[in-house]
Scaffold this motif. Structure first.
Motif, PDB file in Angstrom:
ATOM      1  N   ARG A  33     -52.516 -37.941  62.572  1.00  0.00           N
ATOM      2  CA  ARG A  33     -52.853 -38.942  61.564  1.00  0.00           C
ATOM      3  C   ARG A  33     -53.179 -38.266  60.242  1.00  0.00           C
ATOM      4  NH1 ARG A  33     -55.040 -44.211  60.532  1.00  0.00           N
ATOM      5  NH2 ARG A  33     -54.995 -44.251  58.265  1.00  0.00           N
ATOM      6  N   TRP A  34     -53.974 -37.222  60.329  1.00  0.00           N
ATOM      7  CA  TRP A  34     -54.325 -36.452  59.141  1.00  0.00           C
ATOM      8  C   TRP A  34     -54.146 -34.976  59.451  1.00  0.00           C
ATOM      9  CZ3 TRP A  34     -58.819 -39.836  60.363  1.00  0.00           C
ATOM     10  CH2 TRP A  34     -58.719 -41.065  59.709  1.00  0.00           C
ATOM     11  N   GLU A  35     -53.756 -34.208  58.448  1.00  0.00           N
ATOM     12  CA  GLU A  35     -53.670 -32.757  58.602  1.00  0.00           C
ATOM     13  C   GLU A  35     -55.068 -32.179  58.439  1.00  0.00           C
ATOM     14  OE1 GLU A  35     -51.178 -31.123  59.576  1.00  0.00           O
ATOM     15  OE2 GLU A  35     -49.551 -32.559  59.351  1.00  0.00           O
ATOM     16  N   THR A  36     -55.887 -32.396  59.441  1.00  0.00           N
ATOM     17  CA  THR A  36     -57.292 -32.033  59.355  1.00  0.00           C
ATOM     18  C   THR A  36     -57.478 -30.520  59.431  1.00  0.00           C
ATOM     19  OG1 THR A  36     -57.827 -34.097  60.486  1.00  0.00           O
ATOM     20  CG2 THR A  36     -59.565 -32.456  60.328  1.00  0.00           C
ATOM     21  N   GLY A  69     -62.943 -27.706  61.105  1.00  0.00           N
ATOM     22  CA  GLY A  69     -64.260 -28.063  60.599  1.00  0.00           C
ATOM     23  C   GLY A  69     -64.282 -29.342  59.800  1.00  0.00           C
ATOM     24  N   GLY A  70     -63.111 -29.951  59.594  1.00  0.00           N
ATOM     25  CA  GLY A  70     -63.042 -31.202  58.845  1.00  0.00           C
ATOM     26  C   GLY A  70     -63.344 -32.402  59.723  1.00  0.00           C
ATOM     27  N   PHE A  71     -63.104 -33.581  59.180  1.00  0.00           N
ATOM     28  CA  PHE A  71     -63.412 -34.815  59.905  1.00  0.00           C
ATOM     29  C   PHE A  71     -62.311 -35.136  60.907  1.00  0.00           C
ATOM     30  CE2 PHE A  71     -63.061 -39.443  60.402  1.00  0.00           C
ATOM     31  CZ  PHE A  71     -64.327 -39.708  60.911  1.00  0.00           C
ATOM     32  N   HIS A  72     -62.708 -35.401  62.128  1.00  0.00           N
ATOM     33  CA  HIS A  72     -61.776 -35.852  63.160  1.00  0.00           C
ATOM     34  C   HIS A  72     -62.184 -37.264  63.578  1.00  0.00           C
ATOM     35  CE1 HIS A  72     -59.851 -31.951  63.796  1.00  0.00           C
ATOM     36  NE2 HIS A  72     -61.059 -31.406  63.761  1.00  0.00           N
TER      37      HIS A  72
END
Length: 224
Positions: free
Chosen positions: A117-120, A123-126
């Protein structure tokens, strides 16, 4: 906040009060309330509030939004008291993170035809759960098309996905096979249990058959 225990079976797209109450008593773990103005299953806020106030504590309440603004989501949550916020549009990772931090409600992010969904960044938001739906150009879901089970089954190897909700074309006839093949955390159905010609109104016989079959398949998965 602590994320609520993951539901197993979600019946989505309810917009009739009496029907929604009956569905909530069918053995499902969660019901989805669709607030997308472009959906044929959209529920008005007053009906959603009545449903929530009647079944709260019996099933988890999932609010589905498609590209809604911050204030709309916040006000809906204030009135409904959602257990999950389902972002089913093109919302950004930063938007999802802001909504989570401000409203303290776990995020379910929908992905159409993909497990990304996102190229997280590390340490980013999952999202707290990823919902995989079928990919149909120009449509945000609810098509009745099957999602790619072969791709979905690889979710265990994908970093950042702790829970997978499988959606897209599920019915009582195929849900057991879907659970066996994909081993998802949960399944989500809308049109597959609907009364003919009545978007948002579920056929209770279909709902009960779907729920019973899914429960049995999840139990078999757990014991294998």
């Amino acid at each position: 906040m602590s994320v609520p225990e993951m539901f197993r079976i979600k019946i989505c797209g309810l917009n009739d009060f009496e029907n929604a109450i009956a569905v909530a008593h069918s053995g499902a773990d969660a019901i989805g309330l669709n607030f997308f103005p472009g959906s044929k299953r959209k529920v008005d806020i007053e009906t959603a509030e009545r449903i929530a106030n009647t079944v709260r504590g019996e099933v988890q309440l999932v609010g589905l939004f498609v590209n809604a603004d911050h204030d709309t989501i916040a006000e809906t949550h204030r009135r409904i008291g959602l257990d999950w916020i389902q972002l089913h549009g093109d919302e950004s990772e930063s938007f999802a993170e802001t909504i989570y931090k401000e409203l303290n409600v776990p995020i379910m992010a929908a992905s159409r035809g993909s497990l990304v969904r996102w190229e997280t960044l590390p340490g980013g938001f999952h999202p707290h759960a990823l919902l995989m739906d079928a990919a149909v150009p120009g449509v945000y879901g609810g098509t009745g098309e099957l999602s790619d089970w072969q791709l979905a089954a690889t979710w265990h190897t994908m970093p950042g996905i702790s829970r997978l909700v499988l959606a897209g074309g599920l019915t009582q006839e195929n849900v057991a096979q879907a659970i066996h093949d994909v081993q998802p955390s949960a399944v989500d159905v809308a049109g597959g249990v609907e009364a003919a010609g009545q978007p948002g109104v579920k056929d209770l016989a279909k709902v009960e058959a779907f729920v019973a079959t899914a429960h049995k398949a999840f139990a078999a998965q757990a014991s294998s």
